[in-house]
Design a protein around this motif. Structure first.
Motif, PDB file in Angstrom:
ATOM      1  N   UNK A 190      -7.725  27.662  35.649  1.00 56.27           N
ATOM      2  CA  UNK A 190      -8.174  26.314  36.057  1.00 56.27           C
ATOM      3  C   UNK A 190      -9.612  25.996  35.669  1.00 56.27           C
ATOM      4  N   UNK A 191     -10.470  27.017  35.595  1.00 57.15           N
ATOM      5  CA  UNK A 191     -11.876  26.768  35.287  1.00 57.15           C
ATOM      6  C   UNK A 191     -12.033  26.102  33.917  1.00 57.15           C
ATOM      7  N   UNK A 192     -11.134  26.418  32.966  1.00 59.54           N
ATOM      8  CA  UNK A 192     -11.272  25.852  31.630  1.00 59.54           C
ATOM      9  C   UNK A 192     -10.935  24.367  31.622  1.00 59.54           C
ATOM     10  N   UNK A 193      -9.954  23.983  32.423  1.00 65.62           N
ATOM     11  CA  UNK A 193      -9.615  22.563  32.537  1.00 65.62           C
ATOM     12  C   UNK A 193     -10.776  21.799  33.178  1.00 65.62           C
ATOM     13  N   UNK A 194     -11.377  22.382  34.201  1.00 60.23           N
ATOM     14  CA  UNK A 194     -12.516  21.717  34.868  1.00 60.23           C
ATOM     15  C   UNK A 194     -13.718  21.613  33.929  1.00 60.23           C
ATOM     16  N   UNK A 195     -13.920  22.639  33.134  1.00 65.49           N
ATOM     17  CA  UNK A 195     -15.019  22.672  32.165  1.00 65.49           C
ATOM     18  C   UNK A 195     -14.869  21.538  31.149  1.00 65.49           C
ATOM     19  N   UNK A 196     -13.684  21.416  30.562  1.00 67.36           N
ATOM     20  CA  UNK A 196     -13.443  20.350  29.588  1.00 67.36           C
ATOM     21  C   UNK A 196     -13.566  18.971  30.232  1.00 67.36           C
ATOM     22  N   UNK A 197     -13.054  18.851  31.456  1.00 67.32           N
ATOM     23  CA  UNK A 197     -13.093  17.559  32.150  1.00 67.32           C
ATOM     24  C   UNK A 197     -14.527  17.111  32.385  1.00 67.32           C
ATOM     25  N   UNK A 198     -15.350  18.029  32.864  1.00 62.68           N
ATOM     26  CA  UNK A 198     -16.746  17.673  33.148  1.00 62.68           C
ATOM     27  C   UNK A 198     -17.483  17.299  31.869  1.00 62.68           C
ATOM     28  N   UNK A 199     -17.184  18.006  30.781  1.00 64.11           N
ATOM     29  CA  UNK A 199     -17.817  17.675  29.507  1.00 64.11           C
ATOM     30  C   UNK A 199     -17.384  16.295  29.011  1.00 64.11           C
ATOM     31  N   UNK A 200     -16.132  15.929  29.242  1.00 65.57           N
ATOM     32  CA  UNK A 200     -15.683  14.583  28.853  1.00 65.57           C
ATOM     33  C   UNK A 200     -16.505  13.523  29.584  1.00 65.57           C
ATOM     34  N   UNK A 201     -16.773  13.801  30.848  1.00 61.80           N
ATOM     35  CA  UNK A 201     -17.555  12.880  31.667  1.00 61.80           C
ATOM     36  C   UNK A 201     -18.997  12.803  31.156  1.00 61.80           C
ATOM     37  N   UNK A 202     -19.606  13.940  30.932  1.00 63.61           N
ATOM     38  CA  UNK A 202     -21.007  13.993  30.501  1.00 63.61           C
ATOM     39  C   UNK A 202     -21.184  13.393  29.110  1.00 63.61           C
ATOM     40  N   UNK A 203     -20.237  13.656  28.209  1.00 63.70           N
ATOM     41  CA  UNK A 203     -20.368  13.204  26.824  1.00 63.70           C
ATOM     42  C   UNK A 203     -19.866  11.773  26.607  1.00 63.70           C
ATOM     43  N   UNK A 204     -19.312  11.155  27.620  1.00 65.66           N
ATOM     44  CA  UNK A 204     -18.739   9.809  27.474  1.00 65.66           C
ATOM     45  C   UNK A 204     -19.813   8.802  27.086  1.00 65.66           C
ATOM     46  N   UNK A 205     -19.536   8.000  26.033  1.00 63.61           N
ATOM     47  CA  UNK A 205     -20.507   6.990  25.587  1.00 63.61           C
ATOM     48  C   UNK A 205     -19.813   5.710  25.133  1.00 63.61           C
ATOM     49  N   UNK A 206     -18.623   5.455  25.702  1.00 59.22           N
ATOM     50  CA  UNK A 206     -17.879   4.255  25.318  1.00 59.22           C
ATOM     51  C   UNK A 206     -18.008   3.195  26.420  1.00 59.22           C
ATOM     52  N   UNK A 207     -16.964   2.489  26.744  1.00 61.07           N
ATOM     53  CA  UNK A 207     -17.023   1.446  27.766  1.00 61.07           C
ATOM     54  C   UNK A 207     -17.099   2.105  29.153  1.00 61.07           C
ATOM     55  N   UNK A 208     -18.221   1.978  29.839  1.00 60.80           N
ATOM     56  CA  UNK A 208     -18.440   2.673  31.110  1.00 60.80           C
ATOM     57  C   UNK A 208     -17.402   2.283  32.158  1.00 60.80           C
ATOM     58  N   UNK A 209     -16.806   1.099  32.001  1.00 58.06           N
ATOM     59  CA  UNK A 209     -15.790   0.655  32.962  1.00 58.06           C
ATOM     60  C   UNK A 209     -14.617   1.642  33.013  1.00 58.06           C
TER      61      UNK A 209
END
Length: 355
Positions: A190-209
């Motif tokens: 599970x830690x790997x799924x959480x790791x990728x998820x958090x990175x998606x959040x941090x690296x997000x730079x598209x429509x903030x909505x």
């Protein structure tokens, strides 16, 4: 009589020369923290019970490590407690477990039961649990070879110049600074799924909505309608650790970030993985020196795996859907645990975006 008389195999007792064999490893910090924690406990005890000063900090530290490495958590008369079990604590570690143990109220004793046939004269093993070598070396003083539970701490730090920094901080209920994940090579953890998820959040730079929408969906899943009340249950705080794949652009940024973090971590070591493997061929290494090389090489194997996987995923995300699908069907065995992520997330992204 069977308790150890020497404790120099525990990292908190390593000499300065031995500690240099761990140069570049974040494990150095954990050793220092362990030493500080034991020192703080000793200071507290001696302050409250002055006569305890008859025992030196070194004696106290040794007994602490002996207890931590040999004690069993048991239940006696329905009460949870801990205890030493002489002779039983001599069993070496092995996974998958070969035996199970418990305390029997009926027999007033500690029972070890074989889970498989053990031939007369063969060594009997116990399992200390699924632990990374960080815990084995720090708390038990040994390395578990071919350990499939090894971990490496990677800290995700948000760019202070991120134009969405304020909104992202608000989404997780506070100011976003950093978060550490103990990553593994097994993507079924599970830690790997959480790791990728958090990175998606941090690296997000598209429509903030879209991030607000993702949080809204997360809240809805965790806020059931009580049958007898008009009030809604309050969900736990959104941690950004269940963010699904968003876009090919975002997933590219995630893996570029992973590759960069892994390369940066590798650059901290004075030796390469290849050099470590060559050093392990030597016959003049002490027990502690060998453990240090085994430990740091295990860390590097995780980092090399992440870099190679990042290159694979980044290449995959440049392919057309049909080519990418075909490419993931011929994965090497060492990537078996990544198959589900590649097929059910990366390939679906390409299909959704019609590339």
């Amino acid at each position: 009589d069977i308790l150890p008389k020497a404790f120099d195999n525990f990292p908190i007792f390593y000499t300065q020369e031995e500690r240099t064999w761990l140069e570049g490893s974040p494990f150095q910090n954990q050793i220092s923290e362990k030493i500080k924690d034991i020192q703080a406990d000793y200071n507290l005890i001696t302050m409250e019970v002055p006569e305890y000063r008859q025992f030196s900090l070194k004696e106290y530290s040794e007994i602490r490590m002996m207890v931590a490495s040999r004690i069993f958590g048991i239940q006696v008369d329905n009460l949870k407690t801990d205890g030493f079990v002489p002779y039983a604590d001599m069993l070496n570690h092995k996974r998958p477990r070969q035996t199970s143990w418990t305390y029997s109220d009926e027999r007033q004793g500690f029972i070890i039961e074989a889970l498989e046939d053990i031939k007369r004269g063969e060594q009997v093993y116990d399992s200390y649990g699924k632990k990374c070598n960080t815990r084995f070396l720090l708390n038990y003083g040994f390395i578990n070879l071919d350990n499939d539970a090894n971990e490496f701490p990677l800290t995700v730090v948000m760019d202070e110049n991120d134009p969405f920094a304020q909104q992202k901080g608000e989404l997780i209920g506070g100011q976003l600074v950093h978060k550490t994940f103990r990553v593994q090579v097994n993507f079924e953890e599970p830690i790997m799924s959480r790791f990728l998820s958090f990175l998606r959040f941090v690296e997000f730079d598209e429509n903030i909505a879209l991030l607000y929408q993702i949080k809204g969906q997360w809240v809805s899943k965790r806020r059931p309608q009580p049958e007898d009340s008009d009030e809604l249950e309050q969900p736990d705080n959104f941690t950004a650790e269940e963010v699904p794949t968003i876009s090919r652009h975002n997933e590219r940024k995630v893996w570029a970030r992973i590759k960069g973090m892994a390369e940066e971590a590798l650059s901290q070591y004075p030796n390469t993985l290849a050099e470590d493997l060559a050093i392990l061929e030597r016959t003049d290494l002490s027990f502690n020196q060998r453990n240090c090389v085994l430990f740091r090489s295990g860390e590097k194997e995780i980092l090399h795996f992440l870099i190679e996987l990042a290159d694979f995923v980044l290449g995959l995300l440049e392919m057309k859907f049909k080519d990418a699908k075909r490419h993931t069907q011929s994965l090497p065995p060492q990537m078996d645990s990544v198959r589900d992520y590649l097929q059910n997330q990366c390939i679906k992204l390409l299909a959704t975006e019609n590339v």
